[in-house]
Design an enzyme around this catalytic site. Structure first.
Site, short mmCIF file in Angstrom:
data_model
loop_
_atom_site.label_atom_id
_atom_site.label_comp_id
_atom_site.label_asym_id
_atom_site.label_seq_id
_atom_site.Cartn_x
_atom_site.Cartn_y
_atom_site.Cartn_z
CG HIS A 1 -1.71 -1.21 1.41
ND1 HIS A 1 -3.02 -1.37 1.00
CD2 HIS A 1 -1.36 -2.40 1.96
CE1 HIS A 1 -3.43 -2.59 1.31
NE2 HIS A 1 -2.43 -3.24 1.88
CB SER B 1 11.96 21.90 -15.08
OG SER B 1 11.14 23.05 -15.18
CE LYS C 1 10.66 18.77 -10.89
NZ LYS C 1 9.41 19.21 -11.50
CD GLU D 1 7.23 11.83 -15.23
OE1 GLU D 1 6.39 12.41 -14.56
OE2 GLU D 1 8.12 12.44 -15.87
#
Ligand code: ARG
Length: 452
Positions: free
Chosen positions: A153, A274, A280, A287
């Protein structure tokens, strides 16, 4: 094809709508291999003489190398890869070319081409799958005894070794490998000679064609042979499942690469920045892989929807299987290639993992097991340790008095429970992460992936 009963040509919009050569040209090698095998069978049936077979073979080989070097001109008005090649051949060699389509239909021809294509792609994908498994294995060997929290979880659950996690990914990919093997077996059936639906009065030796193309079996029913796209659905399922496995793995890596976890970092060549925020470092490869599993599932769904409710035998709907198939193959090929290159460069922040693994709450179950060994029923032990954990105090800082207040089954030896390595050493059941087990698993995979 438009000769015979047709007085008029196809409308431009109809032609543009129905052509498939813009994508099925990819099958040209398979189409040519099938035609060469068919030509030999026609010769054996007395339809072509040896000279004509030679002309056909030579012509097709020429066409093949022209396609490979980009010289071949595809003509959309000729609809598909089959008619483009046949028409180019006839233009080149004349009547012998015009005899080639005897006892054959594009219905059995496309079924053959697709089976050859799927068989070949499975071999390629298997190699790529193996490369990712090997990269995972190398990481597991490198970080053999690196501890980390295992999650259920997405909450800290129990301690594991990072290598145990990596071996779990190898297992999943191994099932993909097995599924691909099974799909190859199903695709390995030769449909040519089934004609449009009912074979032909000109009888070709289908077993000989199968042998020359390296098929183990021939289809046993001509209606089924031109209808059957099960092997494409099987293959798309395999590809979707690989996608789902890589997506889950990606998700773990994405989460672990956040500052909150800080367990891993993607190497610069496999991370992006970024355009706005200078600090970043984004996990775009993972992804995109997570997202691409969506289109792999979509491609499988689209084929099943095409097949559902079709009348038996060939229907033009079946032409719509190809873009989904090609897209899934390209997508998975690329994903596996990226992962095989990215994993060896993965930066592992061992100290972050180890310090997270030192959270004593991870050993709450071990503490309950301790009470069980002292004769407390597990359900009661679970409740006792649950209360202790809820107190908020790290379990390894509780005093003997505090333990005894919770249960008189606790003895002074309770503190030994909080030795993490000892805790892992005790997990010796098959499949559990004791160091000996992991060593054995690594050796097993090494034998299979590296030595074989
Ligand atoms: N382009 C077609 C396909 O992909 C080939 C078979 C066409 N057969 C036909 N009878 N129109 O399925």
């Amino acid at each position: 094809m438009r000769r015979g009963r047709f007085e008029f040509g196809t409308a431009a919009v109809a032609q543009a709508y129905s052509e498939s050569v813009s994508f099925d040209w990819r099958l040209y090698r398979h189409d040519i291999a099938g035609s060469i095998a068919h030509a030999s069978a026609l010769a054996a049936a007395g339809i072509l003489n040896p000279d004509e077979v030679e002309q056909i073979k030579r012509g097709l080989r020429e066409i093949e190398s022209e396609v490979a070097t980009g010289k071949f001109k595809w003509d959309k008005s000729l609809e598909d890869v089959h008619m483009n090649i046949e028409s180019a051949l006839t233009k080149r060699i004349g009547p012998a070319g015009a005899k080639l389509h005897t006892a054959r239909s594009r219905n059995d021809q496309i079924a053959l081409d697709l089976r050859l294509y799927v068989r070949e792609e499975i071999t390629e994908l298997t190699t790529r799958l193996r490369a990712v498994q090997k990269a995972l294995l190398l990481l597991a060997q490198k970080h053999f005894e690196l501890l980390m929290p295992g999650y259920t979880h997405l909450q800290r659950a129990q301690p594991i070794f990072f290598s145990h996690y990596l071996l779990a990914q190898i297992e999943a990919l191994e099932r993909d490998h097995e599924r691909l093997d099974e799909t190859r077996r199903r695709a390995d059936v030769m449909p040519l000679g089934s004609g449009a639906i009912a074979g032909s009065t000109i009888v070709v030796d289908r077993e000989a064609i199968a042998k020359s193309l390296g098929f183990r079996r021939v289809t046993q029913n001509s209606i089924d042979a031109v209808s059957d796209r099960d092997f494409v659905a099987d293959f798309l399922f395999c590809l979707a499942m690989i996608g789902v496995h890589l997506a889950r793995f990606s998700e773990d890596l994405i989460v672990w690469s956040t500052s909150e976890f800080g367990y891993i970092e993607f190497s610069d060549p496999f991370a992006t920045g970024s355009s706005l925020m200078p600090q970043k470092k984004n996990p775009d490869m993972a992804e995109l892989t997570r997202a691409k599993s969506g289109r792999l599932i979509g491609n499988l769904m689209s084929l099943l929807a095409i097949l559902k409710g079709l009348p038996s035998s060939y229907n033009r709907d079946l032409q719509e299987d190809k873009e989904a198939l090609f897209d899934s193959v390209d997508t998975v090929r690329a994903a596996l290639e990226v992962f095989a290159a990215m994993l060896p460069e993965l930066i592992v922040h061992r100290e972050r993992m180890e310090s997270a693994a030192s959270d004593p709450q991870l050993l709450a179950t071990d503490l309950a097991d301790y009470l069980v060994r002292k004769g407390v029923p597990f359900r009661d032990a679970h409740a006792i340790v649950g209360k202790l954990a809820a107190s908020g105090k790290p379990l390894n800082t509780l005093s003997n008095d505090e333990f005894n207040a919770a249960s008189d089954a606790f003895g002074a030896d309770v503190h030994e429970i909080f030795d993490l390595r000892l805790a892992l050493r005790g997990r010796t059941a098959t499949g559990a992460p004791s160091p000996e087990n992991i060593e054995r698993q690594i050796a097993r995979w090494h034998k299979l992936l590296v030595l074989e």
